[in-house]
Design an enzyme around this catalytic site. Structure first.
Site, PDB file in Angstrom:
ATOM      1  N   PHE A   1      13.437  32.705  22.641  1.00  0.00           N
ATOM      2  CA  PHE A   1      13.953  32.115  21.412  1.00  0.00           C
ATOM      3  C   PHE A   1      12.815  31.405  20.679  1.00  0.00           C
ATOM      4  O   PHE A   1      11.804  31.039  21.281  1.00  0.00           O
ATOM      5  CB  PHE A   1      15.090  31.140  21.715  1.00  0.00           C
TER       6      PHE A   1
ATOM      7  N   LYS B   1      22.110  39.408  26.963  1.00  0.00           N
ATOM      8  CA  LYS B   1      22.002  40.506  27.932  1.00  0.00           C
ATOM      9  C   LYS B   1      22.046  41.870  27.255  1.00  0.00           C
ATOM     10  O   LYS B   1      21.234  42.749  27.556  1.00  0.00           O
ATOM     11  CB  LYS B   1      23.111  40.365  28.975  1.00  0.00           C
TER      12      LYS B   1
ATOM     13  N   THR C   1      21.356  42.536  24.155  1.00  0.00           N
ATOM     14  CA  THR C   1      20.161  42.648  23.313  1.00  0.00           C
ATOM     15  C   THR C   1      18.961  43.075  24.141  1.00  0.00           C
ATOM     16  O   THR C   1      18.180  43.952  23.734  1.00  0.00           O
ATOM     17  CB  THR C   1      19.891  41.305  22.615  1.00  0.00           C
TER      18      THR C   1
ATOM     19  N   PHE D   1      28.896  39.797  31.923  1.00  0.00           N
ATOM     20  CA  PHE D   1      28.675  38.405  32.305  1.00  0.00           C
ATOM     21  C   PHE D   1      27.535  38.299  33.324  1.00  0.00           C
ATOM     22  O   PHE D   1      26.586  39.084  33.286  1.00  0.00           O
ATOM     23  CB  PHE D   1      29.963  37.765  32.789  1.00  0.00           C
TER      24      PHE D   1
ATOM     25  N   TRP E   1      15.022  40.405  20.097  1.00  0.00           N
ATOM     26  CA  TRP E   1      15.815  40.125  18.908  1.00  0.00           C
ATOM     27  C   TRP E   1      14.940  40.266  17.653  1.00  0.00           C
ATOM     28  O   TRP E   1      15.347  40.881  16.670  1.00  0.00           O
ATOM     29  CB  TRP E   1      16.413  38.720  18.966  1.00  0.00           C
TER      30      TRP E   1
ATOM     31  N   ALA F   1      34.354  41.595  32.856  1.00  0.00           N
ATOM     32  CA  ALA F   1      33.873  41.343  34.216  1.00  0.00           C
ATOM     33  C   ALA F   1      34.516  40.122  34.848  1.00  0.00           C
ATOM     34  O   ALA F   1      34.441  39.950  36.064  1.00  0.00           O
ATOM     35  CB  ALA F   1      32.356  41.176  34.209  1.00  0.00           C
TER      36      ALA F   1
ATOM     37  N   LYS G   1      33.406  34.945  21.259  1.00  0.00           N
ATOM     38  CA  LYS G   1      32.121  35.525  21.652  1.00  0.00           C
ATOM     39  C   LYS G   1      31.489  36.369  20.556  1.00  0.00           C
ATOM     40  O   LYS G   1      30.276  36.465  20.436  1.00  0.00           O
ATOM     41  CB  LYS G   1      32.324  36.369  22.922  1.00  0.00           C
TER      42      LYS G   1
ATOM     43  N   ARG H   1      29.331  49.155  27.573  1.00  0.00           N
ATOM     44  CA  ARG H   1      30.772  49.091  27.377  1.00  0.00           C
ATOM     45  C   ARG H   1      31.108  49.039  25.890  1.00  0.00           C
ATOM     46  O   ARG H   1      30.273  48.678  25.065  1.00  0.00           O
ATOM     47  CB  ARG H   1      31.352  47.850  28.062  1.00  0.00           C
TER      48      ARG H   1
END
Length: 555
Positions: free
Chosen positions: A379, A69, A71, A299, A407, A271, A103, A92
């Site tokens: 991906f 998210k 990214t 999230f 990415w 979140a 994470k 954030r």
């Protein structure tokens, strides 16, 4: 292939003055924090500027397969800048808990990152340290009041304000303090929350200015008297001291993306246990300085998305012009029952079974009346057939989907997404916005709206303790406060192991926590914790630094 930190370390970082010039700040509206960071405080004249378009990025329920998210948020902003649209990112700040835990960092990835990556993921400008110090100063002042004769008649058994630490440390969830004899304080049970779960973190991200922050801090309820009457920071008389410790932390932090898009990074409430968005000040500052602001909510859409729309939006005074839901083929296959070890193998059956998770989020976000688009974060092993299946599924909801390779390509990989998002913002109409509930609704009414319309569940089930709390809260009007659901991020249910889109479930609320300074009521569901623990293999085991200060293993 370079790692995220290797890409960030090889970046052509502009001096922060160049970013400042790019967004047109005057000399008295910013202060440097080293070569590549700054604090921002807009003048009253700048604050009168018309607000730009707001793009909210959220996602399906996260899985170990990854959604990306942040990214996508950064890549979308870079793509808009490449299209010559004045854009800013509002994110954030990362917490050391996940950075050193499971994470990892939260600055994006690959060629869609905010930099300086290592600084942002660790100490940054010291905001979290200031918050932790302010939180624990208040805790010390509470215990000192107990020791000095307890003039407020606080019941040591009913003190709500714990200590805080920005580390996942399960050993500190419950503690006994004040041991060691008469000079060491009043013995009582206590515990620690992670800093991002502190009400001060929520207050920092919700305050419009110092005065607003001090008023909010004064309303924090620290506990109850022996007569079960609430006691606040104002009763203790230390709101000025606590606010003073946060005088610099309230200012948003200015950095840049790898592509030199200006980025404001400020505040970091989780979140799953708080409201999950960056600060009001950062978002509004970006809206005032750019034509497009791309922000994210923590999230999935069931947590950060809902809280942004129902809680932050009225305080911000600006409805999102478009909602972007991020999904990956990999994560959707996990929601369909595929094992993590087999995600690189095409599996249309698992993908079809997992699409329901995306479907629930599409339904829940569309009900707000805001245009919605889907970003399929690509991906390497995704097949054309799998990508088409996700796209066609989104179209069955009347929602356009765009494949983005941010990415690997940065903003260049999100050009179609950027064009689609801009077109969606042009369809936005503030009058179409439909809040999930009304302010005057009772707490249980609000909660059931969330359970039924956002999660797709049956109803909320309250423990005996939660029922008793709500009954007591009515005498103070706290049962009318907005609701912040503390729930696992991994599932639409309160069971972290239930993937996909279940429908035959209730949400179990074990207790409520009134956050009067922040202005909301937290509903603790399932086994959610306000102090997480570290995994068997924490990320800290992979992080190292050499004699030249070169960091490796940070992600």
């Amino acid at each position: 292939m370079k790692t995220d930190i290797e890409i960030a370390q090889s970046a052509d970082t502009w001096p922060i003055e160049k970013i400042v010039d790019q967004i047109g700040l005057s000399a008295d509206e910013w202060e440097p924090y080293g070569r590549d960071k700054a604090k921002v405080q807009l003048s009253s004249s700048t604050q009168q500027n018309k607000l730009g378009k707001l793009i909210l990025v959220t996602s399906i329920n996260p899985t170990p397969a990854g959604e990306g998210k942040s990214t996508v948020t950064v890549g979308l902003a870079d793509a808009l800048m490449q299209q010559k649209r004045q854009t800013m990112v509002a994110l954030r700040e990362p917490s050391l808990g996940p950075v050193m835990g499971l994470k990892g960092g939260a600055t994006g990835g690959g060629y869609s990152q905010v930099i300086p990556m290592a600084d942002i993921n660790m100490h940054f400008t010291g905001d979290f340290h200031a918050l932790t110090s302010a939180h624990n100063t208040l805790a010390a002042l509470i215990d000192n009041s107990l020791y000095q004769g307890n003039p407020l008649h606080l019941d040591p058994r009913r003190i709500l304000w714990k200590r805080a630490l920005d580390v996942n440390d399960r050993a500190l969830r419950h503690a006994t303090i004040g041991l060691g004899g008469p000079t060491s304080g009043i013995p009582r049970e206590d515990g620690f929350d992670i800093t991002v779960a502190s009400e001060l973190m929520a207050i920092l991200t919700l305050s419009h200015n110092l005065d607003d922050m001090k008023q909010r801090i004064s309303r924090i309820m620290i506990g109850y008297t022996y007569d079960k009457e609430p006691v606040t920071v104002a009763d203790l008389g230390v709101e000025g001291a606590i606010t003073t410790l946060l005088k610099d932390a309230i200012k948003p932090n200015l950095v840049q993306t790898l592509a030199h898009t200006p980025a404001l990074i400020h505040g970091g409430p989780f979140a799953n246990i708080a409201q999950g968005t960056n600060s009001i000040l950062a978002t509004k500052t970006a809206l005032q300085l750019s034509d497009y602001t791309v922000t994210e909510a923590g999230f999935g859409a069931d947590l950060g998305g809902e809280k942004f729309l129902d809680f932050k939006t009225p305080l911000l005074g600006k409805v999102p012009d478009t909602i972007v839901i991020v999904a990956t083929v990999r994560a959707l296959k996990m929601h369909g029952g595929e094992d993590k070890q087999h995600l690189t193998t095409p599996n249309l059956t698992a993908l079809k079974q997992g699409l329901g998770n995306l479907g629930q989020h599409l339904k829940s976000m569309k009900r707000y009346g805001v245009p919605v688009v889907v970003a399929i974060n690509q991906f390497t092993h995704d097949t054309a057939e799998e990508l088409a299946l996700v796209s066609d599924y989104a179209k069955s909801f009347g929602v356009d989907a765009y494949v983005a390779d941010v990415w690997g390509q940065g903003g260049s990989g999100a050009q179609e997404l950027a064009t689609g998002v801009v077109q969606a913002t042009e369809r936005a109409d503030y009058q179409d916005f439909k809040p999930l509930y009304q302010p005057e609704d009772d707490a249980l009414v609000k909660i059931n709206h969330i359970v039924q319309e956002i999660y797709g569940g049956h109803k909320a089930v309250l423990s005996a303790k939660a029922e008793k709390q709500l009954a007591n809260f009515k005498q103070y009007g706290w049962d009318k406060l907005p609701i912040i659901m503390a729930k696992t991020q991994n599932s639409l249910t309160d069971d972290a192991k239930r993937f996909g889109a279940p429908t035959d479930f209730d949400i179990h609320i074990r207790e409520f926590m009134p956050k009067l300074g922040a202005g909301f009521l937290v509903a603790l569901t399932g086994s959610i914790l306000t102090m997480p623990g570290l995994p068997k293999h924490p990320a800290a085991l992979d992080i190292d630094i050499d004699s030249d200060g070169h960091i490796t293993g940070l992600n």
